[in-house]
Design a protein around this motif. Structure first.
Motif, PDB file in Angstrom:
ATOM      1  N   VAL A 194      61.409  -9.519  18.887  1.00  0.00           N
ATOM      2  CA  VAL A 194      61.973 -10.190  20.059  1.00  0.00           C
ATOM      3  C   VAL A 194      61.466 -11.634  20.148  1.00  0.00           C
ATOM      4  CG1 VAL A 194      62.066 -10.201  22.591  1.00  0.00           C
ATOM      5  CG2 VAL A 194      62.490  -8.077  21.323  1.00  0.00           C
ATOM      6  N   PRO A 195      60.160 -11.895  19.954  1.00  0.00           N
ATOM      7  CA  PRO A 195      59.727 -13.297  19.982  1.00  0.00           C
ATOM      8  C   PRO A 195      60.445 -14.159  18.935  1.00  0.00           C
ATOM      9  CG  PRO A 195      57.827 -11.867  20.209  1.00  0.00           C
ATOM     10  CD  PRO A 195      59.008 -10.979  19.877  1.00  0.00           C
ATOM     11  N   LEU A 196      60.686 -13.617  17.743  1.00  0.00           N
ATOM     12  CA  LEU A 196      61.408 -14.377  16.722  1.00  0.00           C
ATOM     13  C   LEU A 196      62.841 -14.645  17.170  1.00  0.00           C
ATOM     14  CD1 LEU A 196      61.766 -15.659  13.927  1.00  0.00           C
ATOM     15  CD2 LEU A 196      62.294 -13.364  13.058  1.00  0.00           C
ATOM     16  N   LEU A 197      63.520 -13.625  17.704  1.00  0.00           N
ATOM     17  CA  LEU A 197      64.889 -13.830  18.189  1.00  0.00           C
ATOM     18  C   LEU A 197      64.931 -14.876  19.292  1.00  0.00           C
ATOM     19  CD1 LEU A 197      66.163 -10.147  18.296  1.00  0.00           C
ATOM     20  CD2 LEU A 197      66.841 -11.939  16.677  1.00  0.00           C
ATOM     21  N   ASP A 198      63.954 -14.828  20.186  1.00  0.00           N
ATOM     22  CA  ASP A 198      63.884 -15.811  21.269  1.00  0.00           C
ATOM     23  C   ASP A 198      63.689 -17.217  20.703  1.00  0.00           C
ATOM     24  OD1 ASP A 198      63.871 -16.588  23.984  1.00  0.00           O
ATOM     25  OD2 ASP A 198      61.684 -16.446  24.077  1.00  0.00           O
ATOM     26  N   ARG A 199      62.799 -17.350  19.734  1.00  0.00           N
ATOM     27  CA  ARG A 199      62.556 -18.662  19.118  1.00  0.00           C
ATOM     28  C   ARG A 199      63.803 -19.181  18.416  1.00  0.00           C
ATOM     29  NH1 ARG A 199      61.269 -20.394  14.153  1.00  0.00           N
ATOM     30  NH2 ARG A 199      60.772 -18.324  13.344  1.00  0.00           N
ATOM     31  N   LEU A 200      64.484 -18.303  17.676  1.00  0.00           N
ATOM     32  CA  LEU A 200      65.705 -18.722  16.981  1.00  0.00           C
ATOM     33  C   LEU A 200      66.802 -19.119  17.963  1.00  0.00           C
ATOM     34  CD1 LEU A 200      65.767 -16.066  14.112  1.00  0.00           C
ATOM     35  CD2 LEU A 200      65.187 -18.503  13.927  1.00  0.00           C
ATOM     36  N   ALA A 201      66.919 -18.390  19.059  1.00  0.00           N
ATOM     37  CA  ALA A 201      67.923 -18.732  20.081  1.00  0.00           C
ATOM     38  C   ALA A 201      67.606 -20.086  20.716  1.00  0.00           C
ATOM     39  CB  ALA A 201      67.980 -17.641  21.140  1.00  0.00           C
ATOM     40  N   ARG A 202      66.314 -20.348  20.949  1.00  0.00           N
ATOM     41  CA  ARG A 202      65.899 -21.650  21.500  1.00  0.00           C
ATOM     42  C   ARG A 202      66.225 -22.772  20.516  1.00  0.00           C
ATOM     43  NH1 ARG A 202      61.869 -21.261  25.778  1.00  0.00           N
ATOM     44  NH2 ARG A 202      61.566 -19.051  26.244  1.00  0.00           N
ATOM     45  N   GLU A 203      65.950 -22.539  19.241  1.00  0.00           N
ATOM     46  CA  GLU A 203      66.252 -23.546  18.220  1.00  0.00           C
ATOM     47  C   GLU A 203      67.752 -23.799  18.139  1.00  0.00           C
ATOM     48  OE1 GLU A 203      64.525 -22.455  14.453  1.00  0.00           O
ATOM     49  OE2 GLU A 203      62.490 -22.416  15.289  1.00  0.00           O
ATOM     50  N   ALA A 204      68.549 -22.736  18.158  1.00  0.00           N
ATOM     51  CA  ALA A 204      70.004 -22.885  18.067  1.00  0.00           C
ATOM     52  C   ALA A 204      70.562 -23.628  19.278  1.00  0.00           C
ATOM     53  CB  ALA A 204      70.671 -21.519  17.937  1.00  0.00           C
ATOM     54  N   LEU A 245      56.828   3.400  26.316  1.00  0.00           N
ATOM     55  CA  LEU A 245      55.930   4.196  27.156  1.00  0.00           C
ATOM     56  C   LEU A 245      54.485   3.704  27.084  1.00  0.00           C
ATOM     57  CD1 LEU A 245      57.376   7.757  26.532  1.00  0.00           C
ATOM     58  CD2 LEU A 245      57.314   6.525  28.731  1.00  0.00           C
ATOM     59  N   HIS A 246      54.182   2.937  26.038  1.00  0.00           N
ATOM     60  CA  HIS A 246      52.840   2.370  25.886  1.00  0.00           C
ATOM     61  C   HIS A 246      52.841   0.858  26.142  1.00  0.00           C
ATOM     62  CE1 HIS A 246      51.066   6.103  24.543  1.00  0.00           C
ATOM     63  NE2 HIS A 246      52.144   6.287  23.796  1.00  0.00           N
ATOM     64  N   GLY A 247      53.924   0.346  26.747  1.00  0.00           N
ATOM     65  CA  GLY A 247      53.985  -1.075  27.092  1.00  0.00           C
ATOM     66  C   GLY A 247      54.077  -1.996  25.899  1.00  0.00           C
ATOM     67  N   ALA A 248      54.692  -1.512  24.822  1.00  0.00           N
ATOM     68  CA  ALA A 248      54.799  -2.305  23.598  1.00  0.00           C
ATOM     69  C   ALA A 248      56.227  -2.227  23.064  1.00  0.00           C
ATOM     70  CB  ALA A 248      53.812  -1.774  22.557  1.00  0.00           C
ATOM     71  N   GLY A 249      56.467  -2.916  21.967  1.00  0.00           N
ATOM     72  CA  GLY A 249      57.746  -2.821  21.262  1.00  0.00           C
ATOM     73  C   GLY A 249      58.839  -3.713  21.832  1.00  0.00           C
ATOM     74  N   PRO A 250      59.997  -3.680  21.185  1.00  0.00           N
ATOM     75  CA  PRO A 250      61.081  -4.598  21.546  1.00  0.00           C
ATOM     76  C   PRO A 250      61.638  -4.399  22.956  1.00  0.00           C
ATOM     77  CG  PRO A 250      61.837  -3.006  19.914  1.00  0.00           C
ATOM     78  CD  PRO A 250      60.360  -2.838  20.040  1.00  0.00           C
ATOM     79  N   ILE A 251      61.660  -3.171  23.445  1.00  0.00           N
ATOM     80  CA  ILE A 251      62.188  -2.954  24.800  1.00  0.00           C
ATOM     81  C   ILE A 251      61.299  -3.670  25.810  1.00  0.00           C
ATOM     82  CG2 ILE A 251      62.622  -1.237  26.591  1.00  0.00           C
ATOM     83  CD1 ILE A 251      63.475   0.694  24.331  1.00  0.00           C
ATOM     84  N   THR A 252      59.998  -3.481  25.686  1.00  0.00           N
ATOM     85  CA  THR A 252      59.056  -4.135  26.596  1.00  0.00           C
ATOM     86  C   THR A 252      59.115  -5.645  26.445  1.00  0.00           C
ATOM     87  OG1 THR A 252      57.601  -2.215  26.556  1.00  0.00           O
ATOM     88  CG2 THR A 252      56.611  -4.308  27.224  1.00  0.00           C
ATOM     89  N   HIS A 253      59.141  -6.138  25.209  1.00  0.00           N
ATOM     90  CA  HIS A 253      59.166  -7.586  24.981  1.00  0.00           C
ATOM     91  C   HIS A 253      60.443  -8.209  25.540  1.00  0.00           C
ATOM     92  CE1 HIS A 253      56.272  -6.783  21.424  1.00  0.00           C
ATOM     93  NE2 HIS A 253      55.622  -6.881  22.561  1.00  0.00           N
TER      94      HIS A 253
END
Length: 151
Positions: free
Chosen positions: A14-24, A51-59
């Motif tokens: 998710v952080p990479l997708l967010d960065r790429l979207a910002r760049e685009a 359920l452990h507050g991690a992963g793409p859903i949480t991000h």
């Protein structure tokens, strides 16, 4: 952004997708606002992580993005894989389909569950399930632990 295995195969984060979207977009004002990925008792990686507050859903949820769960019944296969005992563990008195849908819909960070059906009765039952209170995270963890236990 919709993917079946992009996160589990480490193709992106998710952080990479967010960065790429910002760049685009040339700024932080981009239009990437929704993530769709499988969430079920069969494809349970994202459910376990959330359920452990991690992963793409949480991000994604932390960024204010919507998260939609796809394949909550794993193409209908979950209806023959899950048992009435598992359904009762998830939600006393629920049928297998309703319990499995409730598990996906109760995943922390998931806002919508995508479902297809050809029968009005199934659609109405699924809609009724979404009006029920969410399954507590502790119950979902127990169910996932039971399912992971070797027979």
């Amino acid at each position: 952004m919709a993917t079946w295995s992009g996160f589990t195969e480490d193709a992106f984060t998710v952080p990479l997708l967010d960065r790429l979207a910002r760049e685009a977009a040339g700024s932080s004002e981009h239009h990437l606002r929704l993530l769709q990925l499988p969430v079920s008792l069969v494809v349970d990686t994202h459910l376990r992580e959330a359920l452990h507050g991690a992963g793409p859903i949480t991000h994604a949820a932390d960024r204010g993005w919507e998260v939609h769960a796809s394949a909550p019944l794993h193409g209908g296969e979950l209806l023959t894989l899950a048992t009435p005992e598992i359904a009762a563990l998830i939600q006393e008195g629920a049928g297998v389909a309703a319990a499995c849908l409730a598990a996906a819909a109760s995943c922390p960070g998931v806002e919508k569950v995508l479902l297809s059906t050809s029968r009005t009765a199934h659609w109405e039952a699924a809609l009724a399930m979404t009006r029920e209170p969410a399954i507590p995270p502790a119950t979902l963890r127990t169910v996932l632990d039971v399912l992971a236990t070797p027979v």
